[in-house]
Design an enzyme around this catalytic site. Structure first.
Site, PDB file in Angstrom:
ATOM      1  N   SER A 122      52.399  32.895  41.083  1.00 24.50           N
ATOM      2  CA  SER A 122      52.209  32.273  42.394  1.00 24.50           C
ATOM      3  C   SER A 122      50.950  31.423  42.383  1.00 24.50           C
ATOM      4  O   SER A 122      50.051  31.655  41.565  1.00 24.50           O
ATOM      5  CB  SER A 122      52.066  33.388  43.441  1.00 24.50           C
ATOM      6  OG  SER A 122      51.511  32.911  44.638  1.00 24.50           O
ATOM      7  N   TYR A 178      47.168  41.191  47.070  1.00 25.08           N
ATOM      8  CA  TYR A 178      48.324  40.386  46.668  1.00 25.08           C
ATOM      9  C   TYR A 178      47.939  39.397  45.572  1.00 25.08           C
ATOM     10  O   TYR A 178      48.611  39.264  44.546  1.00 25.08           O
ATOM     11  CB  TYR A 178      48.925  39.627  47.861  1.00 25.08           C
ATOM     12  CG  TYR A 178      50.108  38.785  47.451  1.00 25.08           C
ATOM     13  CD1 TYR A 178      51.349  39.378  47.206  1.00 25.08           C
ATOM     14  CD2 TYR A 178      49.985  37.413  47.237  1.00 25.08           C
ATOM     15  CE1 TYR A 178      52.436  38.625  46.789  1.00 25.08           C
ATOM     16  CE2 TYR A 178      51.071  36.648  46.813  1.00 25.08           C
ATOM     17  CZ  TYR A 178      52.282  37.262  46.592  1.00 25.08           C
ATOM     18  OH  TYR A 178      53.353  36.516  46.158  1.00 25.08           O
TER      19      TYR A 178
END
Length: 319
Positions: free
Chosen positions: A131, A154
């Site tokens: 990501s 995250y």
């Protein structure tokens, strides 16, 4: 995808395949006549996967990627040639509330997939979804050489799984390729706390859109069909790109408030919103330099303004 690109009969495992991006990817792989095995933890009735009735066309197995033994058993039993590893806990807010689950799923889930592939020995390629969050905080556009410096649960989970993929390539020669996308949007995204599904829902239901951030955080917004083409571009070129990472971006690099203005223009609707400014651990500015993937022939085909009217029609049908 090119004249010599054939997936007919190829065994392809997709983890997280019933999810938002996974459903679109699986549909495309089936269009190319691949033999698809999907593992996921659930099947949502309104997902793209369900609406296209893909469960009748693939081998669907309900398995948590954290379960090392079951993952190993699937590789042994089905002997996939290629793997798309998309399974992840994918929302920042969830990660803030339940860090252990996110770290276990995104880090150890990836380890379990890579380890099963390593022991399998017949894998021709793995494409793993990292990501833009893996890069952490910065003031300028990320290139693939930028350091991975996530500093909240995250972001750290994505930095870690990304580095682990690189380690498996460098140490064991495992044929892994890594993707780093910005914020993906499109038909099938059922996470209504994300800004574009949230905008569509607020218009359809005539509700006030609640913005968790201060409205000024900047992100790349990339349409799911561009993402799927990105995955297929990597698969087509996989023999020449082992061990590499690729950024995927778009021309829509916008703050939340700019995004709302574009949406109003595209949909010819006024959007009522309220800024809550409650977001924790968010990265203020993110933009991916995607010149590397463009050398493989991928281009960004869609803009937010052009596809939003079609997307809101999809949400009207399900809401």
């Amino acid at each position: 995808m090119g004249n010599n690109f054939s997936l007919t009969g190829k065994k392809i495992l997709v983890t997280g395949g019933t999810g938002f991006i996974g459903g679109h990817l699986v549909k495309n792989l089936l269009d190319f006549k691949a033999n698809v095995i999907v593992i996921d933890i659930e099947l949502q009735p309104l997902s793209t996967f369900s609406l296209y009735k893909l469960d009748n066309k693939v081998k669907l197995l309900f398995v948590d990627v954290r379960n090392k033994d079951k993952v190993a058993q699937i590789f042994k039993q089905y002997q996939p040639e290629y793997v798309f590893h998309l399974a992840a806990q994918a929302t920042v807010g969830f990660a803030h509330e339940l860090p252990v689950e996110v770290l276990e799923t995104n880090i150890m889930g990836t380890v379990n997939i890579l380890e099963a592939a390593r022991k399998n020995g017949k894998i021709k390629g793995i494409i793993a979804a990292s990501s833009d969050k893996a890069y952490g905080k910065t003031e300028k556009a990320y290139t693939e050489e930028s350091a991975l410096r996530g500093d909240h649960p995250y972001d750290v989970s994505k930095s870690s799984m990304d580095l682990i993929c690189q380690a498996y390539f460098k140490t064991y020669g495992l044929p892994v390729v890594i993707t780093r996308f910005g914020n993906v949007y499109g038909e099938g995204d059922l996470h209504f706390e994300r800004i574009i599904p949230g905008i569509c829902k607020s218009i359809i239901k005539n509700e006030t859109l609640e913005i968790r951030s201060n409205g000024r955080y900047v992100r790349d917004y990339i349409y799911v069909k561009d993402v799927v083409r990105g995955y297929l571009t990597l698969l087509k070129n996989i023999n020449n790109i082992y061990g590499e990472a690729f950024n995927f971006s778009s021309l829509d690099n916008l703050s939340v408030l700019e995004l709302i203005r574009r949406a109003e223009k595209s949909l010819d609707k006024k959007i009522n919103y309220k800024i809550l400014n409650l977001a924790k651990n968010e990265i203020p500015y993110q933009h991916l330099d995607d010149s590397k993937i463009k050398k493989l022939g991928w281009v960004n085909n869609y803009s937010l303004v052009s596809v939003l009217p079609k997307i809101i029609e999809w949400y009207k049908n399900i809401l």
